[in-house]
Design a protein around this motif. Structure first.
Motif, PDB file in Angstrom:
ATOM      1  N   VAL A 136     -83.758 -40.368  80.637  1.00 39.47           N
ATOM      2  CA  VAL A 136     -85.075 -41.328  80.483  1.00 39.47           C
ATOM      3  C   VAL A 136     -84.836 -42.573  79.671  1.00 39.47           C
ATOM      4  N   GLY A 172     -91.532 -24.173  64.767  1.00 41.10           N
ATOM      5  CA  GLY A 172     -91.248 -25.120  65.547  1.00 41.10           C
ATOM      6  C   GLY A 172     -91.158 -24.931  67.108  1.00 41.10           C
ATOM      7  N   ALA A 173     -90.216 -24.044  67.693  1.00 40.95           N
ATOM      8  CA  ALA A 173     -90.123 -23.756  69.215  1.00 40.95           C
ATOM      9  C   ALA A 173     -91.446 -22.824  69.254  1.00 40.95           C
ATOM     10  N   ASN A 174     -91.790 -21.964  68.348  1.00 41.86           N
ATOM     11  CA  ASN A 174     -93.039 -21.212  68.748  1.00 41.86           C
ATOM     12  C   ASN A 174     -94.110 -21.896  69.009  1.00 41.86           C
ATOM     13  N   GLY A 215     -86.935 -33.845  79.133  1.00 38.02           N
ATOM     14  CA  GLY A 215     -86.513 -32.916  78.102  1.00 38.02           C
ATOM     15  C   GLY A 215     -86.499 -31.602  78.498  1.00 38.02           C
ATOM     16  N   ASP A 220     -91.570 -30.580  69.858  1.00 43.78           N
ATOM     17  CA  ASP A 220     -91.064 -31.335  68.479  1.00 43.78           C
ATOM     18  C   ASP A 220     -91.321 -32.804  68.726  1.00 43.78           C
ATOM     19  N   TYR A 245     -78.991 -30.200  57.751  1.00 45.13           N
ATOM     20  CA  TYR A 245     -80.142 -30.747  57.873  1.00 45.13           C
ATOM     21  C   TYR A 245     -81.267 -31.156  56.644  1.00 45.13           C
ATOM     22  N   ASP A 303     -82.976 -34.344  81.749  1.00 42.13           N
ATOM     23  CA  ASP A 303     -82.497 -33.929  80.641  1.00 42.13           C
ATOM     24  C   ASP A 303     -81.099 -35.099  80.447  1.00 42.13           C
ATOM     25  N   GLU A 304     -81.042 -35.628  79.318  1.00 40.07           N
ATOM     26  CA  GLU A 304     -79.840 -36.449  79.159  1.00 40.07           C
ATOM     27  C   GLU A 304     -78.475 -35.614  79.293  1.00 40.07           C
ATOM     28  N   ARG A 344     -80.347 -23.423  66.739  1.00 44.09           N
ATOM     29  CA  ARG A 344     -81.175 -23.930  65.858  1.00 44.09           C
ATOM     30  C   ARG A 344     -82.363 -22.828  65.622  1.00 44.09           C
ATOM     31  N   ALA A 345     -83.526 -22.683  66.575  1.00 45.31           N
ATOM     32  CA  ALA A 345     -84.361 -21.686  66.272  1.00 45.31           C
ATOM     33  C   ALA A 345     -83.803 -20.224  66.514  1.00 45.31           C
ATOM     34  N   ILE A 346     -84.269 -19.277  65.680  1.00 47.38           N
ATOM     35  CA  ILE A 346     -83.757 -18.015  65.686  1.00 47.38           C
ATOM     36  C   ILE A 346     -85.115 -16.893  65.916  1.00 47.38           C
ATOM     37  N   CYS A 347     -85.730 -17.171  65.399  1.00 46.44           N
ATOM     38  CA  CYS A 347     -86.969 -16.413  65.297  1.00 46.44           C
ATOM     39  C   CYS A 347     -88.068 -16.607  66.233  1.00 46.44           C
ATOM     40  N   GLN A 392     -81.050 -19.819  69.826  1.00 45.80           N
ATOM     41  CA  GLN A 392     -81.822 -20.619  71.039  1.00 45.80           C
ATOM     42  C   GLN A 392     -81.101 -21.083  71.995  1.00 45.80           C
ATOM     43  N   VAL A 407     -88.976 -25.825  75.230  1.00 43.91           N
ATOM     44  CA  VAL A 407     -90.477 -26.309  75.597  1.00 43.91           C
ATOM     45  C   VAL A 407     -90.704 -26.681  76.863  1.00 43.91           C
TER      46      VAL A 407
HETATM   47  C1  LIG Z   1     -82.125 -25.099  61.469  1.00 47.25           C
HETATM   48  C2  LIG Z   1     -83.267 -24.694  62.179  1.00 47.25           C
HETATM   49  C3  LIG Z   1     -83.812 -23.750  62.321  1.00 47.25           C
HETATM   50  C4  LIG Z   1     -85.105 -23.486  63.229  1.00 47.25           C
HETATM   51  N1  LIG Z   1     -85.654 -22.277  63.555  1.00 47.25           N
HETATM   52  C5  LIG Z   1     -86.567 -21.988  64.220  1.00 47.25           C
HETATM   53  C6  LIG Z   1     -87.248 -20.806  64.423  1.00 47.25           C
HETATM   54  O1  LIG Z   1     -86.474 -19.770  63.816  1.00 47.25           O
HETATM   55  N2  LIG Z   1     -88.305 -20.704  65.165  1.00 47.25           N
HETATM   56  C7  LIG Z   1     -88.635 -21.741  65.756  1.00 47.25           C
HETATM   57  O2  LIG Z   1     -89.640 -21.432  66.650  1.00 47.25           O
HETATM   58  N3  LIG Z   1     -88.342 -23.030  65.832  1.00 47.25           N
HETATM   59  C8  LIG Z   1     -87.126 -23.046  65.123  1.00 47.25           C
HETATM   60  N4  LIG Z   1     -86.611 -24.426  65.043  1.00 47.25           N
HETATM   61  C9  LIG Z   1     -87.230 -25.664  65.508  1.00 47.25           C
HETATM   62  C10 LIG Z   1     -86.822 -25.589  67.089  1.00 47.25           C
HETATM   63  O3  LIG Z   1     -85.355 -25.623  67.127  1.00 47.25           O
HETATM   64  C11 LIG Z   1     -87.585 -26.660  67.714  1.00 47.25           C
HETATM   65  O4  LIG Z   1     -88.838 -26.818  67.441  1.00 47.25           O
HETATM   66  C12 LIG Z   1     -86.965 -26.710  69.147  1.00 47.25           C
HETATM   67  O5  LIG Z   1     -85.873 -26.819  69.704  1.00 47.25           O
HETATM   68  C13 LIG Z   1     -88.252 -27.856  69.612  1.00 47.25           C
HETATM   69  O6  LIG Z   1     -88.036 -27.676  71.161  1.00 47.25           O
HETATM   70  P1  LIG Z   1     -88.320 -28.898  72.078  1.00 47.25           P
HETATM   71  O7  LIG Z   1     -88.062 -28.297  73.531  1.00 47.25           O
HETATM   72  O8  LIG Z   1     -89.552 -29.672  71.779  1.00 47.25           O
HETATM   73  O9  LIG Z   1     -86.988 -30.201  71.672  1.00 47.25           O
HETATM   74  P2  LIG Z   1     -85.607 -29.815  71.793  1.00 47.25           P
HETATM   75  O10 LIG Z   1     -85.202 -28.507  71.783  1.00 47.25           O
HETATM   76  O11 LIG Z   1     -84.905 -31.024  70.849  1.00 47.25           O
HETATM   77  O12 LIG Z   1     -85.256 -30.443  73.386  1.00 47.25           O
HETATM   78  C14 LIG Z   1     -85.177 -31.793  73.771  1.00 47.25           C
HETATM   79  C15 LIG Z   1     -84.631 -31.989  74.905  1.00 47.25           C
HETATM   80  O13 LIG Z   1     -84.809 -33.446  75.402  1.00 47.25           O
HETATM   81  C16 LIG Z   1     -83.699 -33.929  75.656  1.00 47.25           C
HETATM   82  N5  LIG Z   1     -83.648 -35.426  75.408  1.00 47.25           N
HETATM   83  C17 LIG Z   1     -83.843 -36.152  74.421  1.00 47.25           C
HETATM   84  N6  LIG Z   1     -83.800 -37.534  74.743  1.00 47.25           N
HETATM   85  C18 LIG Z   1     -83.935 -37.556  75.995  1.00 47.25           C
HETATM   86  C19 LIG Z   1     -84.140 -38.599  76.991  1.00 47.25           C
HETATM   87  N7  LIG Z   1     -84.019 -39.846  76.633  1.00 47.25           N
HETATM   88  N8  LIG Z   1     -83.991 -38.414  78.246  1.00 47.25           N
HETATM   89  C20 LIG Z   1     -83.910 -36.971  78.884  1.00 47.25           C
HETATM   90  N9  LIG Z   1     -83.949 -36.160  78.010  1.00 47.25           N
HETATM   91  C21 LIG Z   1     -83.732 -36.258  76.866  1.00 47.25           C
HETATM   92  C22 LIG Z   1     -82.327 -33.499  74.881  1.00 47.25           C
HETATM   93  O14 LIG Z   1     -81.351 -33.356  75.415  1.00 47.25           O
HETATM   94  C23 LIG Z   1     -82.925 -31.935  74.724  1.00 47.25           C
HETATM   95  O15 LIG Z   1     -82.599 -31.096  75.573  1.00 47.25           O
HETATM   96  C24 LIG Z   1     -85.584 -24.302  64.003  1.00 47.25           C
HETATM   97  C25 LIG Z   1     -84.808 -25.791  63.963  1.00 47.25           C
HETATM   98  C26 LIG Z   1     -83.917 -25.850  62.925  1.00 47.25           C
HETATM   99  C27 LIG Z   1     -83.254 -27.547  62.701  1.00 47.25           C
END
Ligand SMILES: Cc1cc2nc3c(=O)[nH]c(=O)nc-3n(C[C@H](O)[C@H](O)[C@H](O)COP(=O)(O)OP(=O)(O)OC[C@H]3O[C@@H](n4cnc5c(N)ncnc54)[C@H](O)[C@@H]3O)c2cc1C
Lengths: 81, 554
Positions: B149, B318-320, B30, B306, B286, B53-54, B63-66, B124, B34
């Motif tokens: 994966v 979330g992202a933070n 992924g 996540d 959402y 990454d797929e 998605r995330a902005i702050c 984001q 993160v």
């Molecule tokens: C409306 C909204 C507003 C938000 N605002 C905020 C904010 O202001 N601040 C904040 O901190 N967070 C915010 N968040 C949360 C934030 O977007 C997530 O917490 C963050 O994207 C998580 O990051 P991640 O890297 O864990 O997962 P993701 O960003 O979901 O990344 C996962 C990655 O894994 C890849 N993947 C999936 N399956 C596979 C597979 N089988 N093989 C290979 N790759 C794969 C995907 O392509 C993707 O690139 C918000 C979320 C939403 C929905």
């Protein structure tokens, strides 16, 4: 049943209101001209004002527990929780 | 989108397709924010890492902005803080409206003497793009796009990962697998694991809108506004004149209908007024959830972001928090891989970050309950709070449109050494807390946090550590850098000047005072006088020896 302070609790449940009948009337009068929904709102505001005045979380928790006493969970529908 | 064109990334065919399975130290599943941070942190420590990454681009739509101060400080350590902060917009003021009037405003009032502000806003996809560019500059990272994966087989000494690439299917072997594949986490499913918790029923329309307007760079949150009765709404500025708009839609809204421009436009028009020109950049509907896995470590699979835990977005956690997972994990993984710490050190990642996840889930659940009350009584208290907030300061403290994300203090961490009896510290950083910045003058720049950069650091005031101890320490396997605030220069220690006396003020620093920070800048021990044995004991504990002792005792 009359509630009374148990040893070791902080919530004062002994008589503490100067003119209880006057207070009671004012409390009820406060809701005159109000719908049930408005009354609920006014009551909520009153609780929040008084809770802030009390401040102490232990007393507030004891008061909440005393308020829930004798009130059984409502089984009539599934909207709780 | 007008303001952003998703980059399309490509990569060479995986070498596994032209030979036997290759063995890598770490694979990250992924490339979200993160996973990318994990790869950068590993690469900066000289560890080779493959990221799968797929997809072949960054987040489509924001998605995330702050991005919170602590995250920005981690970005600094990862070498991309300036880029991200430079592109983002800083904000401090928030206003809360109930029905047709403002009930109060708050100011995050940036205290002077910190490198980074409380928050910046940035889409984001921009953050991910900057992180990808940082990865591309690090030879230890290999990003494999369109590499999905599809299977994971855990073994006692490695993980076998089945991957589908455009050129074919292959198996890759990894000593450690970092699972960063997002909320749905296919890998979690492949391992038969679950994330448990609660789903909220209300739907939300999230739209990013391009407009040239003189709305200030502030966070505006409405409860029950005239333009969107009985629901909540949010307006918040991002980079490039893009504004985030949130509309609570209630539980019965039809997501497909609500996504249609002809449905969104009138909502926006009512909010923004007839005279504002705007265009929709991106929109989505959402529902939100709060859940987490029971454990973030399953043998050699380490869950982050996540995939490990999910929160509703109120409070920007979330992202933070995912990036703070990585900050906690990678130094531990480095020590374990180098044989300098027992494998059980990784269990402390799982417990510390589960503790943080619970804190984040608690905050964002409470915000969600305030914004979308679930019962008549809950709504009455909510509305009562809002009505009182206009007139009374106490009620403003109860209004909850999202508690802003702060780093978790790892209160009861087994990696922390308890204070010596009788020693007290009037410090803004509690034991287990993240270091707080302050201005300094010294060889590595003008901010204290730049001196706590990736290893254990002993921050000492004045000449608290004798020169021979610094020399002895330098030869320890698990050692620490010594950063000395004031005093005479000592060979082997960095010396900074407390130019504005803020280090001493924030840390209650007196001659003799020593603070031991972990590589993730969390405080794990402190003393009012230096003692080599105590220091060595604290480093041993913070590198997982306490786990081993406890297990041997059992
Ligand atoms: C409306 C909204 C507003 C938000 N605002 C905020 C904010 O202001 N601040 C904040 O901190 N967070 C915010 N968040 C949360 C934030 O977007 C997530 O917490 C963050 O994207 C998580 O990051 P991640 O890297 O864990 O997962 P993701 O960003 O979901 O990344 C996962 C990655 O894994 C890849 N993947 C999936 N399956 C596979 C597979 N089988 N093989 C290979 N790759 C794969 C995907 O392509 C993707 O690139 C918000 C979320 C939403 C929905």
């Amino acid at each position: 049943m009359i509630a009374h302070s148990l040893p070791g609790t902080l919530l004062n449940t002994q008589p503490n209101i100067q003119a209880p009948d006057d207070f009671y009337q004012e409390l009820v009068d406060m809701h005159r001209d109000l719908s049930a929904q408005q009354s609920a709102l006014v009551n909520a505001k009153l609780i929040l004002l008084l809770a802030n005045h009390v401040g102490d979380p232990v007393i507030l928790r004891e008061a909440m527990r005393a308020a829930r006493q004798d009130i059984e969970p409502d089984q009539s529908d599934g909207t709780r929780g | 989108m007008k303001t952003y064109l998703n980059p399309i990334y490509s990569c060479a065919a995986p070498i596994e397709l032209s030979g036997p399975p290759h063995h890598w130290p770490v694979v990250v599943a992924g490339a979200g924010p993160v996973g990318l941070c994990a790869a950068i942190d590993l690469a900066q420590r000289g560890i080779d890492v493959i990221v799968l990454d797929e997809d072949n681009t960054v987040s489509v739509g924001s998605r995330a902005i702050c991005w919170a101060k602590r995250t920005l400080e981690i970005f600094d350590r990862l070498g991309c803080g300036d880029c991200i902060v430079g592109k983002g917009v800083e904000w401090n003021v928030g206003r809360v409206f109930f029905r047709d009037e403002q009930i109060y405003q708050f100011d995050l009032l940036p205290e002077a003497g910190h490198r980074r502000p409380a928050f910046i806003n940035l889409q984001q996809y921009w953050v991910e793009q900057i992180l990808v560019e940082r990865c591309l500059g690090l030879p230890q990272t290999e990003l494999r796009w369109h590499n999905k994966v599809v299977g994971v087989t855990p073994r006692s000494d490695h993980v076998a990962i089945r991957v589908v690439a455009p050129e074919g299917e292959y198996t890759i072997l990894a000593d450690w697998l970092i699972v960063a594949d997002g909320a749905r986490s296919p890998v979690r499913g492949m391992l038969g694991l679950e994330s448990e918790g609660q789903a909220f029923r209300d739907r939300f329309l999230i739209a990013d809108v391009l407009m040239h307007s003189d709305f200030p760079t502030e966070r505006w949150f409405w409860f029950d506004p005239p333009f969107h009765r009985h629901q909540s709404a949010l307006l918040h500025r991002q980079a490039d004149n893009v504004w985030r708009v949130d509309f609570q839609l209630g539980p019965d809204a039809d997501p497909e209908e609500e996504k249609k421009p002809e449905k969104i436009m009138p909502r926006l028009r009512a909010m923004l007024g007839d005279n504002t020109e705007f265009e929709i950049e991106w929109a989505s509907v959402y529902t939100f959830q709060c859940r987490r896995m029971r454990s973030f470590r399953h043998g050699r699979a380490l869950f982050v972001g996540d995939a490990a835990h999910l929160v509703s977005p109120f409070g920007a956690r979330g992202a933070n928090s995912g990036i703070q997972d990585v900050d906690n994990l990678i130094w531990k993984l480095e020590l374990v891989m180098a044989g300098q710490a027992p494998e059980s050190l990784l269990d402390s990642y799982a417990t510390e970050r589960a503790f943080a996840a619970d804190e984040n889930i608690r905050h964002s659940t409470r915000s969600t309950d305030f914004i979308t009350p679930k019962s008549e009584a809950s709504r009455a208290f909510r509305d009562a709070t809002l009505l009182l907030a206009k007139h009374h300061a106490f009620a403003r403290r109860l209004v909850n449109s999202g508690r802003l994300s702060l780093p978790t203090t790892l209160e009861a961490s087994v990696l922390s050494t308890q204070d010596r009896a009788g020693e007290a510290f009037a410090s803004v950083v509690p034991l287990g807390g993240a270091a707080v910045d302050a201005p300094v003058e010294g060889p590595r720049g003008v901010w204290l946090l730049s001196y706590l950069d990736g290893g254990f650091t002993l921050l000492v005031f004045d000449n608290s550590v004798p020169a021979d101890a610094v020399e002895v320490l330098a030869n320890d396997a698990n050692s620490c850098n010594v950063v000395q605030v004031g005093g005479k220069s000592v060979a082997g220690a960095s010396r900074v000047e407390d130019s504005e006396r803020l280090v001493a003020a924030r840390y209650d620093g007196k001659p003799g005072t020593c603070y031991l920070f972990r590589p993730d800048q969390h405080l794990c021990a402190r003393w009012r006088s230096f003692d080599l044995q105590s220091l060595r004991g604290a480093i041993a504990r913070a590198t997982g020896q306490a786990y081993v002792e406890a297990m041997e005792a059992a």
